[in-house]
Design a protein around this motif. Structure first.
Motif, PDB file in Angstrom:
ATOM      1  N   GLY A  27       0.818  -1.208   0.000  1.00  0.00           N
ATOM      2  CA  GLY A  27       0.000   0.000   0.000  1.00  0.00           C
ATOM      3  C   GLY A  27       0.853   1.260   0.000  1.00  0.00           C
ATOM      4  O   GLY A  27       0.581   2.206  -0.743  1.00  0.00           O
TER       5      GLY A  27
ATOM      6  N   ARG B 115      -3.898  -5.061  -8.528  1.00  0.00           N
ATOM      7  CA  ARG B 115      -4.723  -5.598  -7.434  1.00  0.00           C
ATOM      8  C   ARG B 115      -5.534  -6.802  -7.890  1.00  0.00           C
ATOM      9  O   ARG B 115      -5.654  -7.791  -7.162  1.00  0.00           O
ATOM     10  CB  ARG B 115      -5.657  -4.517  -6.883  1.00  0.00           C
TER      11      ARG B 115
ATOM     12  N   LEU C 274      -4.092  -2.950   2.563  1.00  0.00           N
ATOM     13  CA  LEU C 274      -3.347  -2.404   1.423  1.00  0.00           C
ATOM     14  C   LEU C 274      -3.937  -1.050   1.023  1.00  0.00           C
ATOM     15  O   LEU C 274      -3.209  -0.066   0.863  1.00  0.00           O
ATOM     16  CB  LEU C 274      -3.404  -3.378   0.242  1.00  0.00           C
ATOM     17  N   ALA C 275      -5.258  -0.988   0.859  1.00  0.00           N
ATOM     18  CA  ALA C 275      -5.905   0.258   0.435  1.00  0.00           C
ATOM     19  C   ALA C 275      -5.731   1.357   1.482  1.00  0.00           C
ATOM     20  O   ALA C 275      -5.450   2.513   1.140  1.00  0.00           O
ATOM     21  CB  ALA C 275      -7.385   0.001   0.161  1.00  0.00           C
TER      22      ALA C 275
ATOM     23  N   SER D 158       1.168   4.121  -2.800  1.00  0.00           N
ATOM     24  CA  SER D 158       0.900   5.520  -2.456  1.00  0.00           C
ATOM     25  C   SER D 158       1.979   6.449  -3.006  1.00  0.00           C
ATOM     26  O   SER D 158       1.692   7.603  -3.324  1.00  0.00           O
ATOM     27  CB  SER D 158       0.774   5.703  -0.946  1.00  0.00           C
TER      28      SER D 158
ATOM     29  N   MET E  25      -2.380   2.705   1.494  1.00  0.00           N
ATOM     30  CA  MET E  25      -2.142   3.538   0.314  1.00  0.00           C
ATOM     31  C   MET E  25      -2.767   4.930   0.507  1.00  0.00           C
ATOM     32  O   MET E  25      -2.138   5.939   0.228  1.00  0.00           O
ATOM     33  CB  MET E  25      -2.731   2.863  -0.924  1.00  0.00           C
TER      34      MET E  25
END
Length: 146
Positions: free
Chosen positions: A59, A98, A121-122, A63, A125
């Motif tokens: 993540g 993903r 992960l999201a 980012s 990020m």
């Protein structure tokens, strides 16, 4: 469904680029997303410590791409997100990565655990990305107001 969500994200992002940015608009998405952490109350969504670290690292890596391509500009005494031509490609690229990861991991990782990992992960990020946006916004706001 993932393709639909990607297209929806592009539409929402395009519309938001037409409105001035504020601290509230930068901070609220991760705050709203944080409620998703409640899934970890349930055993089937819990993730092993090593998987938490892996998901967070991926993540954070994702980012960095968003941080690099998100910039601001001043128009009519307001601050706007500068449209990036690469945004659509980056969004679909991240979506594709993903999806491939989900397909590969779904054979070895339980569905609930996988959901937890992708939420981590999201979140891993969006938080660094939004913090970097806030810092860039504040810097521009301070130079603009002087």
């Amino acid at each position: 469904m993932a393709l639909f969500m990607g297209i929806l994200a592009i539409i929402v992002r395009s519309k938001s680029a037409k409105q001035p940015v504020s601290v509230k608009k930068i901070i609220l998405p991760p705050v709203f997303m944080s409620t998703g952490a409640l899934m970890f109350i349930f055993e089937e969504f819990r993730v092993a410590p090593l998987q938490i670290i892996e998901a967070l690292m991926v993540g954070i890596l994702f980012s960095l791409i968003l941080i690099k391509t998100t910039n601001f500009e001043v128009r009519n005494e307001d601050i706007f997100i500068k449209r990036s031509k690469a945004f659509v490609f980056i969004l679909f690229g991240l979506l594709l990565i993903r999806l491939i990861g989900k397909l590969v991991l779904s054979n070895t990782v339980d569905v609930g655990e996988l959901g937890g990992m992708f939420w981590i992960l999201a979140f891993g990020m969006i938080v660094p990305w939004r913090l970097a946006m806030l810092i860039k916004f504040k810097k521009l706001e301070n130079t603009f107001s002087i």
